[in-house]
Design an enzyme around this catalytic site. Structure first.
Site, PDB file in Angstrom:
ATOM      1  N   GLU B 280       0.083   2.473  -1.547  1.00 22.31           N
ATOM      2  CA  GLU B 280      -1.060   3.380  -1.499  1.00 22.31           C
ATOM      3  C   GLU B 280      -0.703   4.719  -2.155  1.00 22.31           C
ATOM      4  OE1 GLU B 280      -4.033   2.742   1.824  1.00 22.31           O
ATOM      5  OE2 GLU B 280      -3.227   4.690   2.374  1.00 22.31           O
ATOM      6  N   SER B 320      -8.989   2.562  -0.713  1.00 28.63           N
ATOM      7  CA  SER B 320      -7.756   2.004  -1.266  1.00 28.63           C
ATOM      8  C   SER B 320      -7.881   0.485  -1.286  1.00 28.63           C
ATOM      9  CB  SER B 320      -6.571   2.412  -0.394  1.00 28.63           C
ATOM     10  OG  SER B 320      -5.463   1.581  -0.671  1.00 28.63           O
ATOM     11  N   GLU B 362     -10.322  -9.026  10.841  1.00 28.88           N
ATOM     12  CA  GLU B 362      -9.648  -8.834   9.556  1.00 28.88           C
ATOM     13  C   GLU B 362      -8.835 -10.074   9.187  1.00 28.88           C
ATOM     14  OE1 GLU B 362      -7.203  -5.148   7.804  1.00 28.88           O
ATOM     15  OE2 GLU B 362      -6.060  -6.250   9.295  1.00 28.88           O
TER      16      GLU B 362
END
Lengths: 177, 582
Positions: B280, B320, B362
């Site tokens: 990131e 991101s 997720e």
């Protein structure tokens, strides 16, 4: 009772006039979440009832979460998520009408129409609702059909009364061609 | 502020104006039972369990919402009060399924506790019960209206803290039910699955999807190589499941406990948290150099991801592309680790221990399988781990402290603080500063981004560029930053957003209770973990360096792109027409 307000078949889309009237209501109350009840009231006047797509549009227009709009719609008896009939029958089940035989009138109405209170007949001609006190306790049992008041109604008069409206409804339809 | 003097149970007490009778009684050491009350979030006086008798008042008053007044004479335990409380509770229980022994909240249920506190010994009413069925439409959260007492805490937390309003009180009278719009299942509306509702539910009406048995089955299967990863925030909270005080650091005991459950390798999500900083951080540098889109938003928190997908889909390019540390771990376990250990990736089963219910969602996202295998096979919340250890009869508190396995268990202090709001930002700034300037940071404790303020800001000079950062936690605060971003007024390079209040230490899968005091203690503990680590900067993690040398090549390289990055989907808030769901 499971999912009382969501199980009807998908409603027909709104007409052009209804869309335009709804647009006006939403424009009037845009980004005013505090005006939810007024907006729903006017939206119901414009469309006749509050199907899901109308509630979602009101939610987006006013900036109110859909869950909250639905909460208000299902809380207040004056809001309906089902289309109303050409003839709106309201049967009073207030105390006076109740003791004078309203339950038996209701039973007969449901049988003759083939629907339960809160529903609309398949041909869209009649809808049936139970209400509290119409303010005509001396005339009980009372029903109203649109603006007409029918007093001291006996179960055995229900069929002929409905027949009269049915005829009027059909003539109406022919008249409009 | 003027003081008020009143008597409660014949004892005089002075309190500040605005104090409720509940708080005033607390000051005297008198504990009035409550059920719907949730300090600062749900103060509605709905359940009537906290009623007290006020001299001169016609009816009993709810102590949680009645302000103390000068000269008031209050009784909290008169026969009338005690009788009313029992009667109220009897009515609440008249339609409650009496299945406490098999309930997921058995022995941690506020309704049970209140029944005990008021001395209830029989329920004389057997009423109609609700016909609303269980909602099992999501991989994270189960709603069971039959156990709901309509306290409305879940509604308040969803609306006021998270700004999501996925659920509301629908219908009226006995038909009232806490449900999404149009009685849709949770899986079809804009619920972010954060589980904050499950933290505040006093009963078993809202709870996590329990995957304990799936994990037991995997552990019992000799053909499977079962590895586990533990999220940063779990090491400062799982002790509470065994009666340890909030803020106890139990990293080593948790590792030992997981080994005793039979996991083949005990690894750490902190390893991939360090890796996230590398990926990131380089993404941020690239976006600054190549002109955006900025600000860059962090992507570790799956509740936040689902929130932006539903409510701000226009801002998705700012997110991101890094997978969260949980998913990066899964992808590497089935590629890098499989290769290194010589194990068929098809036989590897990855379990995560997470402070989070949204992590279950997720893990189940279809795109989270770029290695050809599902990255993460099962996600257990901290609560489920507690349950599993109790089922196994493991006495957590007497366990020795053990170390994680290498290499996916090696980490730095920068990774540990991912569990706190502001932690990802602090970790990123520690690395960005040193990588870009080539100089060591004078003080690596970046305090402006720490603590429980809703929105925090920091700026760091980096070779001519002043990097501006913002941090928020709790989606209500995220909304404020997003509204700025929509208007083009979010003048930052980098924004960290955590879905839950306090960050992951306050996650929806954490032990119950989780309140503000407990969040504070877990926060202190997590910074304690950081301080005790030998390495405290992600770019100094030797296992991450080795991973790049042996396998990935470079940050944002081809393999990283394939395994460690992902994409997002714009989601609608609610299906617009009947029959349009599913």
């Amino acid at each position: 009772m499971t999912h009382p307000a969501c199980c009807e078949a998908a409603p027909p889309g709104l007409s052009g006039d209804q869309q335009a009237a709804l647009d006006d209501v939403i424009e009037k109350y845009r980004n005013r979440p505090g005006a939810l009840i007024s907006a729903l009231h006017e939206a119901q006047e414009a469309v006749g009832y509050l199907p899901r797509e109308v509630q979602v549009r009101v939610a987006e227009g006013l900036g109110v979460p859909p869950s909250e709009v639905f909460g208000v719609v299902t809380f207040y008896a004056l809001f309906s998520t089902k289309p109303k009939g050409r003839f709106k029958i309201s049967l009073c089940k207030g105390t006076a009408c109740y003791v004078r035989g309203a339950p038996r009138v209701l039973e007969r109405l449901e049988r003759e129409l083939g629907i339960e209170a809160g529903d609309t007949t398949g041909d869209g001609l009649f809808s049936l609702d139970v209400v509290r006190c119409l303010g005509a306790c001396g005339l009980g049992p009372v029903i109203t059909v649109n603006e007409d008041v029918h007093a001291r109604l006996k179960p055995n008069r229900v069929r002929s009364l409905l027949e009269a409206y049915r005829r009027a409804g059909h003539e109406d339809r022919r008249g409009r061609g | 502020m003027s003081n008020i003097s009143l008597t409660i149970d014949r004892q005089r007490v002075e309190v500040e104006r605005g104090t409720t009778l509940l708080q005033a009684a607390e000051k005297l050491g008198i504990h009035i039972p409550t059920l719907c009350y949730l300090k600062d979030i749900n103060e509605v006086g709905a359940c009537r369990v906290c009623v007290v008798e006020v001299k001169g008042a016609r009816v009993l008053q709810a102590a949680c919402v009645t302000p103390a007044a000068e000269g008031m004479e209050v009784s909290t335990n008169s026969p009338r009060v005690l009788k009313a409380r029992r009667h109220t509770l009897e009515l609440i229980l008249s339609d409650h399924p009496m299945e406490c022994l098999t309930c997921i909240r058995n022995q941690n249920c506020e309704l049970q506790s209140v029944a005990e506190a008021v001395g209830l010994r029989e329920v004389r009413y057997q009423g109609k019960t609700t016909s609303y069925g269980e909602d099992t439409s999501t991989p994270s959260i189960v709603r069971n209206p039959a156990k709901c007492v309509l306290c409305r805490r879940c509604i308040s937390v969803c609306q006021k803290v998270q700004g999501v309003s996925a659920i509301q009180a629908q219908e009226r009278g006995f038909d009232t039910v806490v449900a999404p719009a149009f009685h849709l299942p949770l899986g079809e509306v804009a619920c972010v699955l954060c589980g904050q509702c499950s933290l505040v539910c006093p009963t078993g009406a809202i709870h996590e999807v329990n995957q304990v048995d799936e994990v037991w089955a995997a552990l019992a299967d000799p053909a499977r190589h079962v590895v586990v990863q533990t999220a940063p925030a779990t090491r400062v909270s799982v002790g509470e499941e065994f009666g340890l005080p909030p803020g106890s650091i139990v990293t080593g005991k948790m590792v030992a406990a997981l080994r005793r459950l039979g996991f083949d390798r005990v690894f750490d999500t902190d390893f991939t948290a360090d890796l996230t900083i590398m990926e990131e951080g380089h993404e941020l540098i690239r976006r600054v150099k190549e002109g955006g889109p900025l600000p860059l938003f962090t992507s570790c928190s799956p509740g936040w991801i689902k929130f932006i997908e539903h409510f701000y889909p226009g801002l998705l390019p700012h997110l991101s592309t890094c997978k969260s540390p949980q998913q990066m771990f899964g992808a590497l376990a089935k590629t890098y680790y499989a290769e290194k250990a010589g194990i068929d990736p098809a036989s590897i089963y990855v379990v995560s221990i997470m402070p989070c219910t949204a992590k279950k969602f997720e893990a189940a996202r279809p795109e989270m399988s770029s290695s050809g295998y599902r990255d993460v096979d099962a996600v257990l919340t901290t609560r489920e781990l507690g349950r599993m250890l109790r089922e196994a009869g493991i006495d957590f508190n007497v366990l020795p402290e053990e170390d994680y396995d290498a290499p996916l268990g090696i980490s730095t202090g920068a990774a540990a603080i991912f569990g706190a709001t502001g932690g990802v930002m602090e970790a990123a700034l520690r690395t960005a500063y040193e990588v870009i300037t080539g100089r060591p940071l004078a003080d690596i404790n970046i305090t402006p981004v720490r603590g429980l303020d809703g929105i925090k800001e920091a700026s760091v000079p980096l070779n001519g560029l002043t990097l501006k950062a913002a941090v928020s936690h709790g989606l209500g605060n995220a909304r404020k930053l997003m509204d700025l971003a929509v208007e083009g007024k979010a003048d930052y390079h980098f924004i960290e957003i955590m879905c839950c209040p306090g960050g992951c230490i306050g996650g929806g899968g954490q032990p119950i209770p989780t309140d503000i005091g407990i969040r504070r203690r877990r926060l202190e503990a997590i910074y304690g973990v950081d301080e005790r680590m030998a390495l405290r900067k992600s770019h100094e993690n030797p296992a991450v360096t080795a991973l790049y040398q042996e396998f990935l090549g470079e940050p944002l390289g081809h393999r990283s792109h394939e395994l460690l990055h992902t994409h997002y989907i714009a989601r609608e808030s609610v299906p617009r027409k009947e029959g349009a769901g599913k």
